[in-house]
Enzyme design. Structure first.
Site, PDB file in Angstrom:
ATOM      1  CB  THR A  90      -1.249  -2.595   6.749  1.00 48.54           C
ATOM      2  OG1 THR A  90      -2.466  -2.102   6.449  1.00 48.54           O
ATOM      3  CG2 THR A  90      -1.376  -4.169   7.055  1.00 48.54           C
TER       4      THR A  90
ATOM      5  CG  HIS B 165      -3.117   2.584  -1.740  1.00 51.16           C
ATOM      6  ND1 HIS B 165      -3.114   2.435  -0.339  1.00 51.16           N
ATOM      7  CD2 HIS B 165      -4.324   1.718  -2.065  1.00 51.16           C
ATOM      8  CE1 HIS B 165      -4.134   1.462   0.402  1.00 51.16           C
ATOM      9  NE2 HIS B 165      -4.794   1.392  -0.721  1.00 51.16           N
TER      10      HIS B 165
ATOM     11  CD  GLN C 168      -2.410  -1.377   2.869  1.00 52.22           C
ATOM     12  OE1 GLN C 168      -3.293  -0.589   3.037  1.00 52.22           O
ATOM     13  NE2 GLN C 168      -1.928  -2.069   3.604  1.00 52.22           N
TER      14      GLN C 168
HETATM   15  C1  BJW Z   1       4.568  -1.289  12.503  1.00 55.19           C
HETATM   16  C2  BJW Z   1       5.746  -0.450  12.658  1.00 55.19           C
HETATM   17  C3  BJW Z   1       6.791  -1.224  12.634  1.00 55.19           C
HETATM   18  C4  BJW Z   1       4.081   1.159  12.980  1.00 55.19           C
HETATM   19  N1  BJW Z   1       6.727  -2.441  12.368  1.00 55.19           N
HETATM   20  N2  BJW Z   1       4.537  -2.481  12.171  1.00 55.19           N
HETATM   21  C5  BJW Z   1     -15.905  -0.600   2.815  1.00 55.19           C
HETATM   22  C6  BJW Z   1     -16.193  -0.281   4.188  1.00 55.19           C
HETATM   23  C7  BJW Z   1     -16.023   0.987   4.429  1.00 55.19           C
HETATM   24  C8  BJW Z   1     -15.326   1.998   3.697  1.00 55.19           C
HETATM   25  C9  BJW Z   1     -14.879   1.504   2.509  1.00 55.19           C
HETATM   26  C10 BJW Z   1     -15.126   0.255   1.907  1.00 55.19           C
HETATM   27  N3  BJW Z   1     -14.609  -0.007   0.978  1.00 55.19           N
HETATM   28  C11 BJW Z   1     -13.940   1.071   0.568  1.00 55.19           C
HETATM   29  C12 BJW Z   1     -14.290   2.170   1.345  1.00 55.19           C
HETATM   30  C13 BJW Z   1     -13.756   3.707   1.482  1.00 55.19           C
HETATM   31  C14 BJW Z   1     -12.646   3.714   1.871  1.00 55.19           C
HETATM   32  C15 BJW Z   1     -12.061   2.931   3.093  1.00 55.19           C
HETATM   33  O1  BJW Z   1     -11.154   2.293   3.229  1.00 55.19           O
HETATM   34  N4  BJW Z   1     -12.324   3.785   4.055  1.00 55.19           N
HETATM   35  C16 BJW Z   1     -11.821   3.329   5.373  1.00 55.19           C
HETATM   36  C17 BJW Z   1     -10.852   4.306   6.246  1.00 55.19           C
HETATM   37  C18 BJW Z   1     -13.139   2.858   6.331  1.00 55.19           C
HETATM   38  N5  BJW Z   1     -11.596   3.171   0.679  1.00 55.19           N
HETATM   39  C19 BJW Z   1     -11.481   3.573  -0.414  1.00 55.19           C
HETATM   40  O2  BJW Z   1     -12.015   4.718  -0.699  1.00 55.19           O
HETATM   41  C20 BJW Z   1     -10.534   2.778  -1.606  1.00 55.19           C
HETATM   42  N6  BJW Z   1     -11.244   2.919  -2.694  1.00 55.19           N
HETATM   43  C21 BJW Z   1     -12.209   2.087  -3.013  1.00 55.19           C
HETATM   44  O3  BJW Z   1     -12.487   1.250  -2.363  1.00 55.19           O
HETATM   45  O4  BJW Z   1     -12.986   2.250  -4.168  1.00 55.19           O
HETATM   46  C22 BJW Z   1     -14.421   1.697  -4.197  1.00 55.19           C
HETATM   47  C23 BJW Z   1     -15.165   2.479  -3.434  1.00 55.19           C
HETATM   48  C24 BJW Z   1     -15.052   3.992  -3.282  1.00 55.19           C
HETATM   49  C25 BJW Z   1     -15.978   4.723  -2.351  1.00 55.19           C
HETATM   50  C26 BJW Z   1     -16.774   3.817  -1.529  1.00 55.19           C
HETATM   51  C27 BJW Z   1     -17.097   2.487  -1.523  1.00 55.19           C
HETATM   52  C28 BJW Z   1     -16.050   1.641  -2.446  1.00 55.19           C
HETATM   53  C29 BJW Z   1      -9.281   3.635  -1.645  1.00 55.19           C
HETATM   54  C30 BJW Z   1      -8.383   3.691  -0.485  1.00 55.19           C
HETATM   55  C31 BJW Z   1      -7.234   4.549  -0.991  1.00 55.19           C
HETATM   56  C32 BJW Z   1      -6.246   4.890   0.309  1.00 55.19           C
HETATM   57  N7  BJW Z   1      -5.460   5.687  -0.010  1.00 55.19           N
HETATM   58  C33 BJW Z   1      -4.397   6.028   1.091  1.00 55.19           C
HETATM   59  C34 BJW Z   1      -3.388   7.175   0.328  1.00 55.19           C
HETATM   60  C35 BJW Z   1      -2.503   6.775  -0.553  1.00 55.19           C
HETATM   61  C36 BJW Z   1      -1.586   7.901  -0.936  1.00 55.19           C
HETATM   62  C37 BJW Z   1      -0.788   8.298   0.045  1.00 55.19           C
HETATM   63  O5  BJW Z   1      -0.349   7.571   0.701  1.00 55.19           O
HETATM   64  O6  BJW Z   1      -0.809   9.542   0.226  1.00 55.19           O
HETATM   65  O7  BJW Z   1      -3.451   4.888   1.163  1.00 55.19           O
HETATM   66  S1  BJW Z   1      -5.040   6.290   2.538  1.00 55.19           S
HETATM   67  C38 BJW Z   1      -3.753   5.589   3.494  1.00 55.19           C
HETATM   68  O8  BJW Z   1      -4.124   4.449   4.369  1.00 55.19           O
HETATM   69  C39 BJW Z   1      -2.624   5.023   2.559  1.00 55.19           C
HETATM   70  C40 BJW Z   1      -2.321   3.929   3.138  1.00 55.19           C
HETATM   71  O9  BJW Z   1      -1.582   3.267   1.997  1.00 55.19           O
HETATM   72  C41 BJW Z   1      -3.444   3.507   3.740  1.00 55.19           C
HETATM   73  C42 BJW Z   1      -3.174   2.231   4.651  1.00 55.19           C
HETATM   74  O10 BJW Z   1      -2.608   2.667   5.637  1.00 55.19           O
HETATM   75  P1  BJW Z   1      -1.584   1.813   6.463  1.00 55.19           P
HETATM   76  O11 BJW Z   1      -0.602   1.236   5.556  1.00 55.19           O
HETATM   77  O12 BJW Z   1      -2.163   0.654   7.103  1.00 55.19           O
HETATM   78  O13 BJW Z   1      -1.093   2.813   7.652  1.00 55.19           O
HETATM   79  P2  BJW Z   1      -1.182   3.315   8.962  1.00 55.19           P
HETATM   80  O14 BJW Z   1      -0.442   4.213   9.269  1.00 55.19           O
HETATM   81  O15 BJW Z   1      -2.822   3.091   9.156  1.00 55.19           O
HETATM   82  O16 BJW Z   1      -0.791   1.974  10.052  1.00 55.19           O
HETATM   83  C43 BJW Z   1       0.396   1.717  10.194  1.00 55.19           C
HETATM   84  C44 BJW Z   1       0.580   0.335  10.982  1.00 55.19           C
HETATM   85  O17 BJW Z   1       1.969   0.040  11.079  1.00 55.19           O
HETATM   86  C45 BJW Z   1       0.057   0.387  12.434  1.00 55.19           C
HETATM   87  O18 BJW Z   1      -0.795  -0.651  12.524  1.00 55.19           O
HETATM   88  C46 BJW Z   1       1.173   0.421  13.107  1.00 55.19           C
HETATM   89  O19 BJW Z   1       0.830  -0.276  14.509  1.00 55.19           O
HETATM   90  C47 BJW Z   1       2.145  -0.436  12.438  1.00 55.19           C
HETATM   91  N8  BJW Z   1       3.565  -0.180  12.761  1.00 55.19           N
HETATM   92  N9  BJW Z   1       5.552   0.942  12.998  1.00 55.19           N
HETATM   93  C48 BJW Z   1       5.687  -3.056  12.166  1.00 55.19           C
HETATM   94  N10 BJW Z   1       8.078  -0.630  12.916  1.00 55.19           N
END
Ligand code: BJW
Ligand code: ZN
Length: 250
Positions: free
Chosen positions: A192, A122, A104
């Site tokens: 993640t 992403h 991601q």
């Molecule tokens: C460590 C560590 C160490 C730290 N060792 N671990 C179903 C239900 C509800 C909502 C939706 C759904 N389907 C879709 C949605 C809407 C939405 C969504 O998911 N919303 C939720 C928040 C509820 N999704 C979308 O809009 C997606 N599109 C889509 O599904 O299209 C169809 C659709 C549209 C609209 C409605 C319905 C369907 C697109 C999602 C795109 C996400 N984009 C981002 C930005 C990318 C560009 C950028 O980076 O600027 O992607 S958002 C952000 O979150 C980014 C990341 O890739 C992504 C995930 O985050 P990640 O990687 O998990 O990071 P963190 O910070 O959250 O977590 C870090 C983790 O690491 C933590 O757990 C720490 O503990 C751990 N950690 N140090 C090991 N050393």
């Protein structure tokens, strides 16, 4: 042996004996390289939450602000080097018949570490896409000369070539990711928070199709109870322990 060592030993056994592996990574794997995670405290920039900036609405409301945020993140990513977690995954790829890395992350650190079969769910922070003609350009310039940057072909403003909330991930990317999950024996989910869809569902698909799923994170996540093993710790420390390195360092 304490519980942590037992889990590491169990995971090592599972990983060494499988021939196909699919890995899903998130921001946590790059944290030890100094790249801020999305939802951590250090993800805050000028008091804005990342979630409020990574949307098309935020961009069209204030392209300059959103680009300044990406410029700041490009700066952090440019100075970052892959850490032992990235390198471990690259080495693991060489040892397995079939290996897919779904990330991601947009920082490009897996590529720098030597991983090859990568799906960037992403997008990529080093690409700029024209908002009018769709032309995509690579740019490693930090800071950017002009904010927002302009398209060399049609002079319209460019945007980061990433997927924001509410935007659709290209079908081809979803298909390749699902295929990699459905066809592997073991899935590793690393760093993640597991709340952003559709990436968050990849682990569920793996479980529904009978795979062994191992998670590595600093803390438990909403789907941890469904997985076979959750190892709590830093991915840069845990991942190198999960297979026998064949690299000879001189
Ligand atoms: C460590 C560590 C160490 C730290 N060792 N671990 C179903 C239900 C509800 C909502 C939706 C759904 N389907 C879709 C949605 C809407 C939405 C969504 O998911 N919303 C939720 C928040 C509820 N999704 C979308 O809009 C997606 N599109 C889509 O599904 O299209 C169809 C659709 C549209 C609209 C409605 C319905 C369907 C697109 C999602 C795109 C996400 N984009 C981002 C930005 C990318 C560009 C950028 O980076 O600027 O992607 S958002 C952000 O979150 C980014 C990341 O890739 C992504 C995930 O985050 P990640 O990687 O998990 O990071 P963190 O910070 O959250 O977590 C870090 C983790 O690491 C933590 O757990 C720490 O503990 C751990 N950690 N140090 C090991 N050393
Ligand atoms: Zn253009």
């Amino acid at each position: 042996m304490n519980e942590m060592h037992e889990k590491i030993s169990a995971a090592l056994d599972i990983i060494e004996h499988c021939s196909s592996l699919t890995v899903l990574t998130g921001a946590g794997i790059s944290a030890e390289s100094g790249v801020p995670t999305f939802r951590g405290k250090e993800g805050l920039w000028r008091n804005f939450r990342s979630e409020d900036l990574a949307t098309p609405e935020a961009f069209w409301n204030n392209p300059k602000l959103v680009w300044e945020w990406y410029d700041w993140r490009r700066n952090a990513a440019r100075d970052a080097k892959p850490n032992p977690g990235h390198f471990a995954l690259a080495e693991l790829e060489d040892q397995k018949k079939k290996f897919t890395l779904i990330t991601q992350n947009i920082d490009g650190l897996h590529q720098l570490a030597g991983s090859r079969n990568i799906i960037e769910m992403h997008g990529n922070i080093w690409q700029i896409r024209c908002t009018k003609c769709g032309d995509v350009q690579q740019s490693h310039k930090v800071p950017l000369d002009e904010i927002p940057p302009r398209c060399g072909l049609c002079n319209e403003i460019g945007r980061p070539n990433v997927v924001w909330f509410g935007e659709i991930i290209p079908m081809e990317v979803i298909d390749r990711s699902l295929k990699a999950v459905e066809e592997c024996e073991v899935m590793l989910i690393v760093g993640t928070s597991g709340i952003v869809e559709p990436a968050a569902s990849m682990g569920l698909v793996a479980k529904q199709t009978g795979k062994t799923v191992i998670e590595i994170n600093l803390e438990y996540t909403p789907n941890s109870p469904l997985f076979d093993l959750t190892i709590l710790g830093k991915s840069g420390e845990i991942l190198p322990l999960l297979f026998t390195s064949r690299k000879v360092y001189s």
